[in-house]
Scaffold this motif. Structure first.
Motif, PDB file in Angstrom:
ATOM      1  N   VAL A   1       0.829  -1.210   0.000  1.00  0.00           N
ATOM      2  CA  VAL A   1       0.000   0.000   0.000  1.00  0.00           C
ATOM      3  C   VAL A   1       0.863   1.260   0.000  1.00  0.00           C
ATOM      4  O   VAL A   1       1.814   1.369   0.773  1.00  0.00           O
ATOM      5  N   GLN A   2       0.486   2.193  -0.872  1.00  0.00           N
ATOM      6  CA  GLN A   2       1.102   3.514  -0.863  1.00  0.00           C
ATOM      7  C   GLN A   2       0.028   4.537  -0.529  1.00  0.00           C
ATOM      8  O   GLN A   2      -1.009   4.589  -1.186  1.00  0.00           O
ATOM      9  N   TRP A   3       0.279   5.324   0.515  1.00  0.00           N
ATOM     10  CA  TRP A   3      -0.613   6.417   0.893  1.00  0.00           C
ATOM     11  C   TRP A   3      -0.073   7.681   0.224  1.00  0.00           C
ATOM     12  O   TRP A   3       1.050   8.079   0.495  1.00  0.00           O
ATOM     13  N   ARG A   4      -0.855   8.312  -0.624  1.00  0.00           N
ATOM     14  CA  ARG A   4      -0.412   9.512  -1.338  1.00  0.00           C
ATOM     15  C   ARG A   4      -1.104  10.742  -0.782  1.00  0.00           C
ATOM     16  O   ARG A   4      -2.324  10.771  -0.673  1.00  0.00           O
ATOM     17  N   GLY A   5      -0.318  11.765  -0.485  1.00  0.00           N
ATOM     18  CA  GLY A   5      -0.878  13.033  -0.038  1.00  0.00           C
ATOM     19  C   GLY A   5      -1.578  12.910   1.299  1.00  0.00           C
ATOM     20  O   GLY A   5      -2.429  12.067   1.486  1.00  0.00           O
ATOM     21  N   GLY A   6      -1.188  13.706   2.234  1.00  0.00           N
ATOM     22  CA  GLY A   6      -1.812  13.643   3.552  1.00  0.00           C
ATOM     23  C   GLY A   6      -1.293  12.470   4.361  1.00  0.00           C
ATOM     24  O   GLY A   6      -0.532  11.643   3.883  1.00  0.00           O
ATOM     25  N   ARG A   7      -1.702  12.409   5.580  1.00  0.00           N
ATOM     26  CA  ARG A   7      -1.264  11.355   6.493  1.00  0.00           C
ATOM     27  C   ARG A   7      -2.059  10.081   6.282  1.00  0.00           C
ATOM     28  O   ARG A   7      -3.256  10.125   5.967  1.00  0.00           O
ATOM     29  N   ALA A   8      -1.395   8.972   6.472  1.00  0.00           N
ATOM     30  CA  ALA A   8      -2.063   7.668   6.384  1.00  0.00           C
ATOM     31  C   ALA A   8      -3.204   7.613   7.407  1.00  0.00           C
ATOM     32  O   ALA A   8      -3.097   8.184   8.496  1.00  0.00           O
ATOM     33  N   HIS A   9      -4.262   6.963   7.025  1.00  0.00           N
ATOM     34  CA  HIS A   9      -5.433   6.727   7.883  1.00  0.00           C
ATOM     35  C   HIS A   9      -6.233   7.994   8.175  1.00  0.00           C
ATOM     36  O   HIS A   9      -7.101   7.984   9.048  1.00  0.00           O
ATOM     37  N   ARG A  10      -5.997   9.063   7.446  1.00  0.00           N
ATOM     38  CA  ARG A  10      -6.776  10.306   7.603  1.00  0.00           C
ATOM     39  C   ARG A  10      -7.579  10.499   6.312  1.00  0.00           C
ATOM     40  O   ARG A  10      -7.042  10.452   5.221  1.00  0.00           O
ATOM     41  N   TYR A  11      -8.875  10.749   6.471  1.00  0.00           N
ATOM     42  CA  TYR A  11      -9.777  10.789   5.308  1.00  0.00           C
ATOM     43  C   TYR A  11     -10.521  12.099   5.163  1.00  0.00           C
ATOM     44  O   TYR A  11     -11.278  12.278   4.220  1.00  0.00           O
ATOM     45  N   GLU A  12     -10.336  13.039   6.099  1.00  0.00           N
ATOM     46  CA  GLU A  12     -11.094  14.275   6.038  1.00  0.00           C
ATOM     47  C   GLU A  12     -10.640  15.132   4.860  1.00  0.00           C
ATOM     48  O   GLU A  12      -9.569  14.932   4.294  1.00  0.00           O
ATOM     49  N   ALA A  13     -11.478  16.085   4.494  1.00  0.00           N
ATOM     50  CA  ALA A  13     -11.246  16.951   3.337  1.00  0.00           C
ATOM     51  C   ALA A  13      -9.880  17.606   3.402  1.00  0.00           C
ATOM     52  O   ALA A  13      -9.389  17.964   4.476  1.00  0.00           O
TER      53      ALA A  13
END
Length: 69
Positions: free
Chosen positions: A56-68
């Protein structure tokens, strides 16, 4: 190196697009959504994959954060 699962940057309305092997599988609003997308794709033990950089690659923003953004 490319990973099979990409969790893209949070959208301006919230949620993150999830792709598996380049195919969009949905818009996740939390980790549970991502796990469900991975389960439907036939990936066992998908909860453990979320923090595995080989999968898994998390792009942009912190991992596990989904807010706008």
């Amino acid at each position: 190196m490319s990973v099979p699962i990409v969790i893209h940057r949070p959208s301006v309305t919230g949620g993150r697009r999830v792709t598996i092997q380049g195919q969009i599988v949905g818009l996740a609003h939390d980790d549970h959504d991502v796990v469900e997308f991975l389960r439907r794709a036939g990936l066992p033990d998908s909860e453990q994959l979320l923090d595995d950089p080989v999968w898994v690659q998390w792009r942009g923003g912190r991992a596990h954060r989904y807010e706008a953004a």
